[in-house]
Scaffold this motif. Structure first.
Motif, short mmCIF file in Angstrom:
data_model
loop_
_atom_site.label_atom_id
_atom_site.label_comp_id
_atom_site.label_asym_id
_atom_site.label_seq_id
_atom_site.Cartn_x
_atom_site.Cartn_y
_atom_site.Cartn_z
N TYR A 132 59.68 -20.54 146.71
CA TYR A 132 59.45 -19.22 147.30
C TYR A 132 60.64 -18.78 148.15
CZ TYR A 132 57.76 -15.46 150.14
OH TYR A 132 57.66 -14.23 150.73
N SER A 165 52.52 -18.97 145.49
CA SER A 165 53.50 -17.88 145.49
C SER A 165 54.89 -18.44 145.27
CB SER A 165 53.49 -17.16 146.84
OG SER A 165 52.23 -16.62 147.09
N CYS A 208 53.41 -21.80 149.10
CA CYS A 208 54.67 -21.13 148.74
C CYS A 208 55.61 -22.19 148.18
CB CYS A 208 55.24 -20.43 149.95
SG CYS A 208 54.12 -19.17 150.59
N GLU A 231 61.32 -12.41 146.44
CA GLU A 231 60.04 -11.73 146.24
C GLU A 231 60.19 -10.22 146.35
OE1 GLU A 231 56.96 -12.36 149.23
OE2 GLU A 231 55.43 -12.16 147.68
N TYR A 276 54.08 -11.23 145.16
CA TYR A 276 53.53 -12.30 144.32
C TYR A 276 52.00 -12.31 144.30
CZ TYR A 276 58.19 -14.42 144.03
OH TYR A 276 59.50 -14.68 143.79
N ASN A 277 51.40 -11.86 145.38
CA ASN A 277 49.93 -11.85 145.43
C ASN A 277 49.50 -10.67 146.29
OD1 ASN A 277 49.90 -12.63 148.25
ND2 ASN A 277 50.69 -14.57 147.50
#
Ligand code: IPE
Ligand code: MG
Length: 214
Positions: free
Chosen positions: A120, A85, A117, A125, A149-150
């Protein structure tokens, strides 16, 4: 994973040695998580603010991030799915390639999902997710969540080592109802015994997510 630098300094070693030792701890923690049947583990490797560090330390951290990924090739046999991420922009090309490769290679594994991460930042985000949500229609809690991100479940537990009591831009959206643990242990010294104690404590916490439970 805070406290690598102080761990090294206390031993008269360069900071990068602390990061190397921190990588060993990360491996132990992944193995222990696997053994305990934990399905998702996120590790905060490099934040969007870590660019403020001297160039040599940034380079060392990226090289170690690459090693994280190389090591994880070993984890293929254990069924570890690797997810990364963060923003790809600014990362060394070699690392960016490795990230894509490891994500692809391990995409179907499900013993545990390890979310690294790298580059990150929680605010970045949220901004990125809100922008994408706006492009596709309404901006809502759901559409922001869907554009993070996910699509991993939000964390139940967040542990910060190294003595500071703050989140430092970690999963600001996802952390809303996470149980927080702050440990004075420097990350290289973090042990499975301490991890186990945290998990045991977590099992005893009552979580009502804003509702009333008896
Ligand atoms: C590791 O610990 C955090 C990162 C991987 C960037 P630090 O490098 O922040 O260690 P301390 O806080 O200086 O001890
Ligand atoms: Mg620190």
């Amino acid at each position: 994973m805070d406290g690598n630098g102080r761990w090294a300094k206390a031993r008269g070693l360069p900071r990068v040695k602390g990061h190397e030792e921190g990588l060993r701890t990360a491996r132990k923690v992944i193995d222990y998580s696997l053994a305990r049947g934990i399905k998702y583990l996120s590790l905060y490797v490099f934040s969007t603010e870590n660019w403020k560090r001297p160039q040599a330390e940034v380079a060392a951290l990226f090289s170690l991030a690459g090693k994280y990924l190389d090591d994880f090739a070993d984890f293929c046999s254990k069924g570890v799915r690797v997810v990364v991420s963060g923003e790809r922009e600014g990362l060394p090309q070699k690392l960016a390639r490795k990230i894509e490769e490891m994500q692809l290679k391990t995409a179907d594994f499900d013993a545990i999902c390890v979310n690294l991460c790298i580059n990150y930042g929680g605010r970045r985000e949220i901004a990125h997710a809100a922008q994408r949500a706006a492009q596709s229609g309404a901006v809502s809690e759901q559409s922001i969540a869907a554009n993070l991100y996910n699509n991993l479940p939000f964390p139940d537990v967040i542990v910060r080592t190294g003595g500071q009591k703050r989140l430092s831009n970690f999963m600001l959206f996802q952390a809303a109802y996470a149980e927080l643990y702050f440990s004075d242990t420097l990350w290289p010294d973090f042990s499975c015994e301490e991890y186990q104690k945290i998990l045991e404590d977590y099992c005893g916490r009552s979580r009502n997510f804003g509702a009333i439970t008896e």
